[in-house]
Write a protein that holds these residues in place. Structure first.
Motif, short mmCIF file in Angstrom:
data_model
loop_
_atom_site.label_atom_id
_atom_site.label_comp_id
_atom_site.label_asym_id
_atom_site.label_seq_id
_atom_site.Cartn_x
_atom_site.Cartn_y
_atom_site.Cartn_z
N ALA A 70 44.38 34.55 54.98
CA ALA A 70 44.40 35.29 53.73
C ALA A 70 43.66 36.61 53.91
N THR A 71 43.74 37.45 52.90
CA THR A 71 42.91 38.64 52.81
C THR A 71 42.62 38.87 51.34
N VAL A 72 41.76 39.83 51.06
CA VAL A 72 41.41 40.17 49.68
C VAL A 72 41.61 41.66 49.52
N ILE A 73 42.30 42.05 48.46
CA ILE A 73 42.53 43.46 48.16
C ILE A 73 41.87 43.79 46.83
N GLU A 74 40.95 44.73 46.87
CA GLU A 74 40.32 45.25 45.65
C GLU A 74 41.20 46.38 45.15
N PHE A 75 41.46 46.39 43.87
CA PHE A 75 42.14 47.57 43.34
C PHE A 75 41.54 47.97 42.02
N ASN A 76 41.23 49.26 41.95
CA ASN A 76 40.81 49.90 40.72
C ASN A 76 41.49 51.26 40.75
N SER A 77 40.78 52.34 40.90
CA SER A 77 41.44 53.64 41.03
C SER A 77 42.15 53.76 42.38
N THR A 81 31.44 37.78 50.38
CA THR A 81 30.56 38.93 50.18
C THR A 81 31.34 40.12 49.65
N PHE A 82 32.55 40.34 50.18
CA PHE A 82 33.41 41.41 49.69
C PHE A 82 33.68 41.21 48.20
N ILE A 83 34.01 40.00 47.82
CA ILE A 83 34.28 39.69 46.42
C ILE A 83 33.03 39.88 45.57
N ASP A 84 31.89 39.40 46.06
CA ASP A 84 30.64 39.54 45.31
C ASP A 84 30.29 41.00 45.05
N ASN A 85 30.68 41.89 45.95
CA ASN A 85 30.35 43.31 45.82
C ASN A 85 31.33 44.08 44.95
N LEU A 86 32.38 43.43 44.46
CA LEU A 86 33.33 44.11 43.59
C LEU A 86 32.69 44.37 42.23
N GLY A 87 33.11 45.45 41.62
CA GLY A 87 32.59 45.78 40.29
C GLY A 87 33.67 46.40 39.43
N PRO A 88 33.46 46.42 38.13
CA PRO A 88 34.45 47.01 37.22
C PRO A 88 34.34 48.53 37.25
N VAL A 89 35.05 49.14 38.19
CA VAL A 89 34.97 50.58 38.40
C VAL A 89 36.36 51.18 38.36
N GLY A 90 36.51 52.31 37.72
CA GLY A 90 37.77 53.05 37.74
C GLY A 90 38.86 52.40 36.92
N GLY A 91 40.07 52.84 37.17
CA GLY A 91 41.23 52.33 36.45
C GLY A 91 41.84 51.16 37.20
N THR A 92 43.07 50.87 36.88
CA THR A 92 43.79 49.77 37.53
C THR A 92 45.04 50.34 38.18
N ASN A 93 44.96 50.64 39.46
CA ASN A 93 46.07 51.23 40.19
C ASN A 93 46.88 50.13 40.86
N PHE A 94 47.76 49.50 40.09
CA PHE A 94 48.59 48.42 40.62
C PHE A 94 49.49 48.93 41.74
N THR A 95 50.00 50.14 41.62
CA THR A 95 50.94 50.67 42.61
C THR A 95 50.31 50.70 43.99
N ASP A 96 49.11 51.26 44.11
CA ASP A 96 48.43 51.33 45.41
C ASP A 96 48.16 49.93 45.96
N ALA A 97 47.71 49.03 45.11
CA ALA A 97 47.42 47.65 45.55
C ALA A 97 48.68 46.95 46.04
N PHE A 98 49.77 47.06 45.28
CA PHE A 98 51.01 46.39 45.67
C PHE A 98 51.60 47.01 46.93
N GLN A 99 51.45 48.30 47.12
CA GLN A 99 51.95 48.93 48.35
C GLN A 99 51.17 48.43 49.56
N LYS A 100 49.88 48.24 49.42
CA LYS A 100 49.08 47.72 50.53
C LYS A 100 49.36 46.25 50.79
N ALA A 101 49.66 45.50 49.73
CA ALA A 101 49.95 44.08 49.89
C ALA A 101 51.32 43.93 50.50
#
Length: 83
Positions: A27-34, A63-83
């Motif tokens: 698996a992997t984890v993708i953070e997406f905000n702005s 640890t990656f998940i723990d360091n996530l924070g509510p920052v920026g907007g929600t850029n679904f396009t960038d996240a889906f392109q990386k996924a």
């Protein structure tokens, strides 16, 4: 519900899913905000070993998940392109 409550719930949910995986699962984890950021910096899926789920390991998915924070907007396009 404020955004801090939502991010806390999302982190708990993500870690709960990862806890169900074994070293035979990848698996992997993708953070997406702005922008979208990937846990390991690339799209290679990682085996879900104990080390990759260890909250005391600074490079683990937890640890990656723990360091996530509510920052920026929600850029679904960038996240889906990386996924």
């Amino acid at each position: 519900m404020n955004s801090e409550d939502r991010i806390s719930l999302a982190k708990t949910a993500a870690k709960s899913v990862l806890k169900t995986l074994t070293e035979h699962d990848y698996a992997t984890v993708i953070e997406f905000n702005s922008m979208a950021n990937i846990w390991t910096g690339n799209l290679d899926l990682q085996p879900m070993t104990d080390a990759n789920k260890d909250p005391d390991n600074s490079s683990s998915a937890f640890t990656f998940i723990d360091n996530l924070g509510p920052v920026g907007g929600t850029n679904f396009t960038d996240a889906f392109q990386k996924a």
